[in-house]
Design a protein around this motif. Structure first.
Motif, short mmCIF file in Angstrom:
data_model
loop_
_atom_site.label_atom_id
_atom_site.label_comp_id
_atom_site.label_asym_id
_atom_site.label_seq_id
_atom_site.Cartn_x
_atom_site.Cartn_y
_atom_site.Cartn_z
N TYR A 67 23.03 9.76 -20.94
CA TYR A 67 23.44 9.94 -22.34
C TYR A 67 22.23 10.13 -23.25
O TYR A 67 22.31 10.82 -24.27
N VAL A 68 21.09 9.55 -22.88
CA VAL A 68 19.87 9.76 -23.67
C VAL A 68 19.35 11.18 -23.47
O VAL A 68 18.94 11.85 -24.43
N GLN A 69 19.38 11.64 -22.22
CA GLN A 69 18.94 13.00 -21.95
C GLN A 69 19.85 14.01 -22.64
O GLN A 69 19.39 15.03 -23.16
N ALA A 70 21.15 13.72 -22.65
CA ALA A 70 22.08 14.62 -23.32
C ALA A 70 21.82 14.67 -24.82
O ALA A 70 21.90 15.73 -25.46
N ALA A 71 21.50 13.52 -25.41
CA ALA A 71 21.20 13.49 -26.84
C ALA A 71 19.94 14.28 -27.16
O ALA A 71 19.86 14.97 -28.19
N LYS A 72 18.96 14.23 -26.27
CA LYS A 72 17.74 15.02 -26.47
C LYS A 72 18.03 16.51 -26.37
O LYS A 72 17.51 17.32 -27.15
N VAL A 73 18.87 16.88 -25.40
CA VAL A 73 19.21 18.30 -25.23
C VAL A 73 19.96 18.82 -26.45
O VAL A 73 19.77 19.97 -26.90
N MET A 74 20.80 17.98 -27.04
CA MET A 74 21.56 18.39 -28.22
C MET A 74 20.72 18.42 -29.49
O MET A 74 21.21 18.80 -30.55
N ILE A 109 18.14 8.67 -31.68
CA ILE A 109 18.31 8.28 -30.27
C ILE A 109 17.99 6.80 -30.08
O ILE A 109 18.71 6.07 -29.38
N MET A 110 16.92 6.34 -30.73
CA MET A 110 16.50 4.95 -30.54
C MET A 110 17.51 3.96 -31.11
O MET A 110 17.89 2.99 -30.44
N PHE A 111 17.93 4.20 -32.36
CA PHE A 111 18.70 3.18 -33.07
C PHE A 111 20.21 3.44 -33.07
O PHE A 111 20.97 2.56 -33.44
N GLN A 112 20.62 4.63 -32.63
CA GLN A 112 22.06 4.90 -32.58
C GLN A 112 22.59 4.95 -31.15
O GLN A 112 23.74 4.59 -30.91
#
Length: 327
Positions: free
Chosen positions: A219-226, A233-236
């Protein structure tokens, strides 16, 4: 014949209201049937400790309503009532349940107000230390590199000092920088800063380790791709998934914060003598312990021990309940 052109008032949305109540009841029933609630009901010691903790919190919050006398109103005290023992001891009076001190102040009322001050200082200190430590821990684990090394070496350096020694150092430095007439006014802020600076390291180290684990998940990698920003990313995304161990640390840290405040006040560098707290009451009562006024120091000490013990028991249960392996 005149026509009645007034319109009837719209009916209240009873269906949606009933639906909201049903959802609330369903949520409460689901929470009561959860594994954590079942684990809580199975532990009689935890239930007893929680009841004692709630009782102490209620006593501290409602001190102004439960106390017999206002310790800040010196006109309400009479020196003729000084050094009275508890009401069940020979020579005591029924209006002073736990006796009086050398100034004629009601020990029961002093304990309630002192408990209120200790709880306020403890909660504020824990919140400040948690906010600072969690923020630095997320930043350290997410960015890594020099930022991670700098924050962690700072935490290691501060952990090498004993907690009380570092708190005394911070308190002494703050009192040295402030004018003499401001010491009593800033006493609460000095204690909060001292406890905050001695407690953020555990939060930072714990959150850093959890952030390192969460940072490699999908989910972190997906957020970076988006295209999400680092702060989002850190706080949400990452922060909500690392709060379980933080909650356990905060519960255990509350007992340590209350004990630290009591220790600083007992040593004379915490709350001023005219401001009742559990530490100042123990300090004042200790001076007259060998003259026979045992109740002035014994009862505040018992309240402090019971408060710290109940918080630690609840924190230990919470640590086991939130960890599936330990549960």
């Amino acid at each position: 014949m005149a026509l009645n052109m007034t319109k009837a008032a719209p009916a209240a949305p009873t269906g949606s209201r009933r639906g909201g109540l049903q959802k609330s009841w369903q949520w409460l029933l689901a929470a009561w049937d959860s594994d954590i609630a079942y684990n809580f009901r199975c532990s009689r010691l935890t239930m007893f400790a929680s009841a004692v903790l709630l009782l102490l919190l209620f006593a501290g919050i409602g001190a102004s309503l439960l106390a017999h006398y206002d310790p800040f109103d010196m006109a309400a005290f009479d020196l003729m009532d000084s050094e009275l023992p508890p009401s069940w001891v020979e020579g005591g009076e029924a209006r002073f349940w736990l006796g009086t001190d050398i100034q004629g102040r009601d020990v029961y009322s002093l304990i309630l107000y002192g408990l209120q001050v200790s709880l306020i200082v403890g909660f504020i200190s824990v919140l400040c230390a948690m906010a600072l430590g969690v923020t630095l821990g997320v930043i350290s684990g997410y960015f890594g590199g020099m930022i991670d090394a700098l924050i962690m070496r700072m935490a290691d350096a501060m952990l090498s000092f004993p907690t009380i020694m570092f708190a005394l150092l911070v308190s002494g430095a703050a009192r040295g920088l402030l004018p003499q007439e401001m010491h009593d006014q800033m006493a609460v802020y000095i204690i909060v800063i001292s406890i905050t600076l001695t407690g953020w390291m555990q939060y930072a180290r714990t959150v850093r380790g959890c952030t390192l684990l969460e940072g490699n998940k999908e989910y972190v990698q997906a957020a970076k791709v988006m295209g999400s920003g680092n702060m989002r990313i850190m706080f949400q995304h990452i922060l909500p998934n690392v709060l379980s161990p933080v909650l356990v640390l905060a519960t255990l840290h509350l007992a340590l914060a209350v004990l630290t405040e009591a220790t600083l006040s007992f040593l004379g560098v915490g709350m001023p003598p005219h401001q009742p707290s559990l530490g100042t009451l123990i300090n004042e009562g200790n001076k007259y312990l060998f003259s026979g006024q045992w109740w002035v120091v014994v009862f505040p000490s018992l309240v402090l021990v019971v408060l710290a013990l109940s918080v630690n028991l609840v924190g230990d249960w919470l640590r086991d309940a939130l960890n599936p392996k330990l549960r």
